[in-house]
Design a protein around this motif. Sequence first.
Motif, PDB file in Angstrom:
ATOM      1  N   VAL A   7       0.845  -1.197   0.000  1.00 23.22           N
ATOM      2  CA  VAL A   7       0.000   0.000   0.000  1.00 23.22           C
ATOM      3  C   VAL A   7       0.880   1.246   0.000  1.00 23.22           C
ATOM      4  O   VAL A   7       0.635   2.188  -0.756  1.00 23.22           O
ATOM      5  N   THR A   8       1.898   1.242   0.811  1.00 28.59           N
ATOM      6  CA  THR A   8       2.828   2.381   0.866  1.00 28.59           C
ATOM      7  C   THR A   8       3.531   2.552  -0.477  1.00 28.59           C
ATOM      8  O   THR A   8       3.692   3.668  -0.966  1.00 28.59           O
ATOM      9  N   GLU A  11       1.556   4.494  -3.161  1.00 24.50           N
ATOM     10  CA  GLU A  11       1.302   5.921  -2.961  1.00 24.50           C
ATOM     11  C   GLU A  11       2.080   6.743  -3.985  1.00 24.50           C
ATOM     12  O   GLU A  11       3.273   6.529  -4.205  1.00 24.50           O
ATOM     13  N   GLN A  36      -5.483   2.460  -1.500  1.00 26.92           N
ATOM     14  CA  GLN A  36      -4.478   3.512  -1.646  1.00 26.92           C
ATOM     15  C   GLN A  36      -5.039   4.663  -2.482  1.00 26.92           C
ATOM     16  O   GLN A  36      -4.699   4.836  -3.651  1.00 26.92           O
TER      17      GLN A  36
END
Length: 112
Positions: A7-8, A11, A36
Amino acid sequence: MEFGSIVTFLEDKTILVTGATGFLAKIFVEKVLRVQPKVKKLYLLLRAWDAHAAVLRFQNEVTGKELFRVLKEMWGENFSSFILEKVVVVPGDISSEGLGIEDSDLRYEIWD
């Protein structure tokens, strides 16, 4: 790789999705937009004659499906503006040279 790190990773990323009306692509697009929302942009290549036909196909075969119900509930009346901000529907064909993208400005934008 853990889910949180994926998910990070997503971004502020720009992603080209081919076959966007296919089963797996729809699931992928919905999941990315749901987990996200800070993804920068999703370019969705759809086989279509022109931009209008591609948008109609996107609305009917992708966001119009039950799969997007949770995302629609999350965003409420802002769902359409969220989609417009995050998704660019690209008429083309994966089997054609240059992905069949006729709009040279859009092609450059994607390549960039």
